[in-house]
Write a protein that holds these residues in place. Structure first.
Motif: not given
Length: 252
Positions: A12-18, A53-58
């Motif tokens: 989404e826009d400038r953010t990607a989530t894996v 940029t960030a590492f979250l639990p899920d």
């Protein structure tokens, strides 16, 4: 650089989530850190260069730095129509066809197939497994699209599907064929086909009646040279010839 497939909705826009296994692989197996870069592909032919940029639990979150068309896709779409072979040979056909550039695989039942179309539940289970094989192969070879493996159909439906493509090749060991190289060279001179079909028989090949039906539908019967290829080899052989003629030559 590590490369992963994501759904288009994960960008989404400038953010990607894996999410899921890929997120675990990035953070735990590869032990990547914030600031490192990965390539994310939407499976539809677009690559995204991203900075973690960030590492979250899920999940793992990344900033999209740039986007570009995938450089690993052939300049044409090609579907492989494979008569159902014995044992697990179809798994190998799928894997190698994906590596060689196939965008779609359609298994079918012909008169000389030993394996026959199954019931709905078994076909669904087989379809899920076959598509997982295609996905794994696409990841391994860096494809920009995830090829589909469709449910198996009767021979007549496969011919009807193949005949809709600009260049429809019917691989036949019987008489009345043209050399594959001659057909491809001729087509190269007249312009790159946008869509190609490659139809391959099972261990017993095709019957003369099936060859006539394919020809009547507009397919081109082609011979693959002086050596007899196994059914699990033929599709990859033809795809390699297509790549040589339509991708690897510099004056296209």
């Amino acid at each position: 650089m590590p490369r992963f497939f994501v759904d288009s909705g994960q960008i989404e826009d400038r953010t990607a989530t894996v999410f899921g296994e890929d997120a675990h692989h990035i953070s735990r197996s590869l032990r990547m850190a914030a600031g490192e870069t990965v390539t994310l592909c939407d499976g539809e032919g677009t690559d995204y260069l991203c900075r973690l940029t960030a590492f979250l639990p899920d999940r793992v979150v990344a900033e999209v730095l740039s986007r570009s068309p995938s450089a690993t896709e052939p300049p044409y779409t090609v579907r492989v129509l494979q008569a159902l072979p014995k044992g697990d040979k179809l798994d190998e056909v799928i894997q190698k066809a994906v590596e060689c550039g196939a965008g779609e695989l359609l298994p079918f039942e012909s008169s000389r197939c030993v394996v026959r179309l199954g019931d709905g539940k078994k076909d669904r289970e087989r379809g899920e497994r076959r598509n997982r094989i295609a996905l794994t192969a696409a990841k391994q070879c860096g494809r920009g699209r995830i090829p589909r493996v469709l449910p198996a159909v009767p021979f007549c439906e496969a011919v009807k599907a193949a005949a809709t493509d600009e260049l429809a090749l019917f691989c036949y060991e019987g008489g009345g064929t043209r050399p594959l190289g001659e057909v491809l060279e001729e087509r190269r001179r007249t312009g790159l086909p946008r869509s190609i079909s490659v139809m391959v028989g099972s261990e017993g090949g095709f019957s003369p009646e099936e060859a006539e039906a394919a020809k009547a539908a507009g397919m081109i019967p082609v011979g693959l040279g002086p050596r007899i290829l196994r059914t699990e080899t033929a599709a990859a052989f033809v795809l390699a010839c297509l790549a040589c003629e339509f991708e690897l030559k510099q004056d296209l």
